[in-house]
Write a protein that holds these residues in place. Structure first.
Motif, PDB file in Angstrom:
ATOM      1  N   SER A  35      48.813  60.709  67.071  1.00 35.17           N
ATOM      2  CA  SER A  35      49.614  61.973  66.734  1.00 35.17           C
ATOM      3  C   SER A  35      50.023  61.907  65.134  1.00 35.17           C
ATOM      4  CB  SER A  35      50.935  61.531  67.417  1.00 35.17           C
ATOM      5  OG  SER A  35      51.630  60.174  67.027  1.00 35.17           O
ATOM      6  N   GLU A  36      49.813  60.556  64.630  1.00 33.96           N
ATOM      7  CA  GLU A  36      50.028  60.592  62.810  1.00 33.96           C
ATOM      8  C   GLU A  36      48.909  61.366  62.514  1.00 33.96           C
ATOM      9  OE1 GLU A  36      50.297  56.808  61.602  1.00 33.96           O
ATOM     10  OE2 GLU A  36      51.958  56.256  62.939  1.00 33.96           O
ATOM     11  N   LEU A  37      47.874  61.573  63.065  1.00 29.02           N
ATOM     12  CA  LEU A  37      46.357  62.387  62.603  1.00 29.02           C
ATOM     13  C   LEU A  37      46.959  63.840  62.455  1.00 29.02           C
ATOM     14  CD1 LEU A  37      43.755  60.191  64.036  1.00 29.02           C
ATOM     15  CD2 LEU A  37      44.894  60.018  61.663  1.00 29.02           C
ATOM     16  N   VAL A  38      47.620  64.471  63.336  1.00 29.82           N
ATOM     17  CA  VAL A  38      47.795  65.931  63.579  1.00 29.82           C
ATOM     18  C   VAL A  38      48.680  66.325  62.394  1.00 29.82           C
ATOM     19  CG1 VAL A  38      48.988  67.491  64.779  1.00 29.82           C
ATOM     20  CG2 VAL A  38      47.903  65.658  65.941  1.00 29.82           C
ATOM     21  N   LEU A  39      48.096  67.539  61.874  1.00 30.47           N
ATOM     22  CA  LEU A  39      48.783  68.224  60.740  1.00 30.47           C
ATOM     23  C   LEU A  39      50.159  68.443  61.028  1.00 30.47           C
ATOM     24  CD1 LEU A  39      48.483  69.840  57.820  1.00 30.47           C
ATOM     25  CD2 LEU A  39      48.332  71.880  59.746  1.00 30.47           C
ATOM     26  N   PHE A  40      51.178  68.147  60.108  1.00 35.46           N
ATOM     27  CA  PHE A  40      52.443  68.063  60.223  1.00 35.46           C
ATOM     28  C   PHE A  40      52.847  69.599  60.728  1.00 35.46           C
ATOM     29  CE2 PHE A  40      53.159  65.284  56.371  1.00 35.46           C
ATOM     30  CZ  PHE A  40      53.033  64.116  57.361  1.00 35.46           C
ATOM     31  N   CYS A  85      37.369  58.962  44.661  1.00 37.29           N
ATOM     32  CA  CYS A  85      37.863  58.479  43.434  1.00 37.29           C
ATOM     33  C   CYS A  85      38.629  59.598  42.777  1.00 37.29           C
ATOM     34  CB  CYS A  85      36.564  57.983  42.403  1.00 37.29           C
ATOM     35  SG  CYS A  85      35.667  59.301  42.481  1.00 37.29           S
ATOM     36  N   THR A  86      39.350  59.287  41.624  1.00 36.48           N
ATOM     37  CA  THR A  86      40.298  60.183  41.016  1.00 36.48           C
ATOM     38  C   THR A  86      39.308  60.878  40.076  1.00 36.48           C
ATOM     39  OG1 THR A  86      41.301  58.293  39.857  1.00 36.48           O
ATOM     40  CG2 THR A  86      42.594  59.433  41.630  1.00 36.48           C
ATOM     41  N   ASN A  87      38.393  60.046  39.375  1.00 39.91           N
ATOM     42  CA  ASN A  87      37.903  60.749  38.319  1.00 39.91           C
ATOM     43  C   ASN A  87      36.169  60.845  38.674  1.00 39.91           C
ATOM     44  OD1 ASN A  87      36.504  61.337  35.895  1.00 39.91           O
ATOM     45  ND2 ASN A  87      37.268  59.455  34.821  1.00 39.91           N
ATOM     46  N   ARG A 120      45.354  65.835  59.570  1.00 41.26           N
ATOM     47  CA  ARG A 120      46.128  65.318  58.474  1.00 41.26           C
ATOM     48  C   ARG A 120      46.450  66.437  57.868  1.00 41.26           C
ATOM     49  NH1 ARG A 120      48.012  60.037  58.625  1.00 41.26           N
ATOM     50  NH2 ARG A 120      46.552  58.343  58.961  1.00 41.26           N
ATOM     51  N   ASN A 121      46.188  66.558  56.182  1.00 40.39           N
ATOM     52  CA  ASN A 121      46.676  67.607  55.550  1.00 40.39           C
ATOM     53  C   ASN A 121      45.436  68.648  55.505  1.00 40.39           C
ATOM     54  OD1 ASN A 121      44.689  66.214  53.649  1.00 40.39           O
ATOM     55  ND2 ASN A 121      46.352  66.550  51.927  1.00 40.39           N
ATOM     56  N   HIS A 122      44.427  68.636  56.230  1.00 43.35           N
ATOM     57  CA  HIS A 122      43.275  69.483  56.156  1.00 43.35           C
ATOM     58  C   HIS A 122      43.447  70.473  57.386  1.00 43.35           C
ATOM     59  CE1 HIS A 122      40.680  67.393  53.334  1.00 43.35           C
ATOM     60  NE2 HIS A 122      41.344  66.514  53.718  1.00 43.35           N
ATOM     61  N   ASP A 150      36.047  53.753  50.035  1.00 40.98           N
ATOM     62  CA  ASP A 150      37.315  54.441  49.695  1.00 40.98           C
ATOM     63  C   ASP A 150      38.182  53.843  48.451  1.00 40.98           C
ATOM     64  OD1 ASP A 150      39.613  56.174  49.688  1.00 40.98           O
ATOM     65  OD2 ASP A 150      40.474  55.060  51.243  1.00 40.98           O
ATOM     66  N   ASP A 151      37.963  54.587  47.275  1.00 41.69           N
ATOM     67  CA  ASP A 151      38.641  53.849  45.960  1.00 41.69           C
ATOM     68  C   ASP A 151      38.615  52.527  45.468  1.00 41.69           C
ATOM     69  OD1 ASP A 151      40.560  55.685  45.224  1.00 41.69           O
ATOM     70  OD2 ASP A 151      41.978  55.187  46.689  1.00 41.69           O
ATOM     71  N   VAL A 152      37.051  52.107  46.011  1.00 43.47           N
ATOM     72  CA  VAL A 152      36.849  50.552  45.593  1.00 43.47           C
ATOM     73  C   VAL A 152      35.990  50.723  44.544  1.00 43.47           C
ATOM     74  CG1 VAL A 152      36.691  49.602  47.654  1.00 43.47           C
ATOM     75  CG2 VAL A 152      34.516  50.793  47.101  1.00 43.47           C
ATOM     76  N   GLY A 187      46.872  61.617  46.581  1.00 45.92           N
ATOM     77  CA  GLY A 187      47.721  62.423  47.693  1.00 45.92           C
ATOM     78  C   GLY A 187      47.137  63.770  48.118  1.00 45.92           C
ATOM     79  N   GLN A 188      45.701  64.109  47.894  1.00 46.56           N
ATOM     80  CA  GLN A 188      45.321  65.404  47.777  1.00 46.56           C
ATOM     81  C   GLN A 188      44.443  65.497  49.273  1.00 46.56           C
ATOM     82  OE1 GLN A 188      46.188  68.073  45.833  1.00 46.56           O
ATOM     83  NE2 GLN A 188      47.464  66.464  45.216  1.00 46.56           N
ATOM     84  N   GLY A 189      44.098  64.236  49.849  1.00 46.66           N
ATOM     85  CA  GLY A 189      43.498  64.381  51.095  1.00 46.66           C
ATOM     86  C   GLY A 189      41.926  63.955  51.108  1.00 46.66           C
ATOM     87  N   LYS A 190      41.579  63.171  50.130  1.00 45.30           N
ATOM     88  CA  LYS A 190      40.383  62.513  49.937  1.00 45.30           C
ATOM     89  C   LYS A 190      39.932  61.416  51.060  1.00 45.30           C
ATOM     90  CE  LYS A 190      41.066  60.900  45.766  1.00 45.30           C
ATOM     91  NZ  LYS A 190      42.366  61.422  45.559  1.00 45.30           N
TER      92      LYS A 190
HETATM   93  P1  ATP Z   1      44.951  58.669  46.802  1.00 44.71           P
HETATM   94  O1  ATP Z   1      43.898  59.075  45.687  1.00 44.71           O
HETATM   95  O2  ATP Z   1      46.190  58.259  46.406  1.00 44.71           O
HETATM   96  O3  ATP Z   1      44.275  57.723  47.746  1.00 44.71           O
HETATM   97  P2  ATP Z   1      44.193  60.762  48.847  1.00 44.71           P
HETATM   98  O4  ATP Z   1      43.428  62.159  48.149  1.00 44.71           O
HETATM   99  O5  ATP Z   1      43.097  59.533  49.283  1.00 44.71           O
HETATM  100  O6  ATP Z   1      45.078  60.111  47.842  1.00 44.71           O
HETATM  101  P3  ATP Z   1      44.992  60.915  51.522  1.00 44.71           P
HETATM  102  O7  ATP Z   1      45.350  59.665  51.750  1.00 44.71           O
HETATM  103  O8  ATP Z   1      43.663  61.392  51.979  1.00 44.71           O
HETATM  104  O9  ATP Z   1      45.136  61.188  49.714  1.00 44.71           O
HETATM  105  O10 ATP Z   1      45.808  61.997  51.708  1.00 44.71           O
HETATM  106  C1  ATP Z   1      47.436  61.688  51.648  1.00 44.71           C
HETATM  107  C2  ATP Z   1      48.089  63.171  51.698  1.00 44.71           C
HETATM  108  O11 ATP Z   1      47.959  63.475  53.287  1.00 44.71           O
HETATM  109  C3  ATP Z   1      49.573  62.840  51.673  1.00 44.71           C
HETATM  110  O12 ATP Z   1      50.041  63.911  50.795  1.00 44.71           O
HETATM  111  C4  ATP Z   1      50.278  62.908  52.966  1.00 44.71           C
HETATM  112  O13 ATP Z   1      51.503  63.628  52.927  1.00 44.71           O
HETATM  113  C5  ATP Z   1      49.290  63.788  53.714  1.00 44.71           C
HETATM  114  N1  ATP Z   1      49.304  63.650  55.022  1.00 44.71           N
HETATM  115  C6  ATP Z   1      49.202  62.483  55.822  1.00 44.71           C
HETATM  116  N2  ATP Z   1      49.105  62.675  57.232  1.00 44.71           N
HETATM  117  C7  ATP Z   1      49.415  63.962  57.331  1.00 44.71           C
HETATM  118  C8  ATP Z   1      49.731  64.694  58.460  1.00 44.71           C
HETATM  119  N3  ATP Z   1      49.715  64.267  59.652  1.00 44.71           N
HETATM  120  N4  ATP Z   1      49.960  66.110  58.177  1.00 44.71           N
HETATM  121  C9  ATP Z   1      50.143  66.617  57.094  1.00 44.71           C
HETATM  122  N5  ATP Z   1      49.522  65.804  55.729  1.00 44.71           N
HETATM  123  C10 ATP Z   1      49.456  64.547  56.023  1.00 44.71           C
END
Ligand code: ATP
Ligand code: MG
Length: 366
Positions: free
Chosen positions: A58-63, A343-345, A12-14, A316-318, A33-36
């Protein structure tokens, strides 16, 4: 069961994330949207072999990249295990445990037990039978690899039988082969049905204990298996297989007319009720939320009963969705369970002394 650490590469975004976890509570916090959730997704993938959000690797691979690589270090009954999942675009993902490649996905089960709880779990109550089957199938697959194999077999047999049903009049001789597929289907289905029936009884008992504590009116929750055809409470495997085989034979004209198999485990459901009233139809929002919480805690207990080990828990966020009472209840119920909370906080829970905190920003740990 403890996850010691996690290394993510292009997941993903890691791009390159390495984390050493606490054995007790791990708070993964940061803005939206940070990657938690992506971190929880990777851990869950190592337990169940699949993402809880998508079936497409394929959706899990970093863009912009063409592979992902996950390494998880697990302590399982005192033994160290390294679970490695690698995926290269358009190829089948490769899973290794302690550097030994697994030939079948089912062999992954049992290396890491995990329960995930996210707001989408409310779907188990609110949506259709598919969500409830998924909930049960994922848990049962983790604790019984044979169940997972049977599910895979079921999917293959149904696919073949449905192709046959669609082409039965256009190709000579196909009618003769339907009996063979019926027998195979009844054999696999009876294994699945037995496991589902047993699972529902156990889960229902455990959830009832939880739910009485959680609700002030001492509500009685039930989670009942609803087989797609009538079976007795005590029917054994061969009886179930016989009943199903007869129904398949009886319904063949209908199945040919519609072009698919109309009865079977792929049509099963589970009835969730409170005081004998359908939770989906009559439950309030609060009752539905509490019920999902009771079912999730019951799931943890069930895995412990069946395997002798506690699973890890991914929340997750519960927490923000639960009121203070339910938050406290959950925290009390999961003592000794390694827990990952997004969580966000970060400072909402009074866990400062025992938890490890990770701030996530743009796919990195700060
Ligand atoms: P929230 O608090 O809104 O739940 P989060 O921190 O849990 O946010 P995640 O769902 O972990 O967020 O990550 C979402 C981010 O990952 C988005 O910015 C999204 O664009 C990015 N993302 C998802 N899939 C990919 C991918 N394959 N490659 C790169 N980035 C991706
Ligand atoms: Mg999230």
């Amino acid at each position: 069961m403890i996850v010691k650490s996690l290394c993510l590469e292009n997941f993903r975004n890691h791009k390159d994330t390495k984390i050493q976890f606490s054995d007790s509570f791990n708070i993964i916090y940061g803005n939206n949207g940070q990657g938690k959730t992506n971190i929880l997704e990777a851990i869950y993938l190592c337990a169940s072999g699949r993402s809880h959000r998508t079936s497409k690797d394929s959706e899990l691979v970093l863009f912009g990249s063409d592979f992902y690589n996950i390494n998880t270090f697990v302590l399982n009954s005192g033994l160290d295990k390294v679970i490695n999942i690698k995926y290269l675009n358009d190829q089948k993902k490769q899973i290794m445990v302690n550097e030994i490649p697994l030939k079948k996905l089912g062999s992954l089960m049992g290396n890491l037990y995990a329960v995930i709880f996210s707001p989408e779990d409310l779907f188990v109550v609110k949506q259709g039978p598919g969500e409830r089957r998924r909930f049960v199938d994922i848990t049962l697959s983790q604790i019984r690899p044979s169940y997972f194999y049977n599910l895979q077999q079921l999917a293959r047999i149904l696919k073949q039988r449905n192709i046959l049903l669609k082409n039965i009049y256009s190709k000579n001789g196909l009618m003769d082969t339907i009996d063979i597929w019926n027998i195979k289907l009844a054999e696999v289905a009876s294994n699945i049905i037995l496991e589902r029936r047993k699972f529902a009884v156990l889960l229902s008992e455990l959830a009832q204990k939880q739910h009485r504590f959680l609700t002030t009116d001492k509500e009685i929750i039930a989670f009942d298996y609803n087989c797609s055809f009538q079976i007795d409470e005590n029917s054994n495997k061969s009886e179930i297989s016989d009943i199903y085989l007869r129904l398949l034979e009886k319904g063949i004209d209908r199945d040919i007319a519609i072009g698919y198999t109309s009865l079977g485990p792929h049509r099963d459901d589970y009835d969730i009720s409170i005081n004998n009233k359908s939770l989906k139809l009559y439950g309030s929002q609060g009752q539905q939320r509490s019920s999902v919480l009771s079912l999730k805690i019951a799931e943890i207990e069930l895995i412990n009963q069946e395997t002798g080990q506690y699973p890890i828990l991914l929340l997750d966020d519960v927490m923000s969705e639960l009121d203070e009472n339910r938050q406290k209840y959950l925290m009390n119920s999961i003592k000794g369970v390694q827990t990952f909370i997004t969580c966000t906080n970060a400072y909402k829970f009074s866990l400062e002394n025992i938890a490890k905190y990770f701030k996530i920003e743009n796919g990195s740990v700060i």
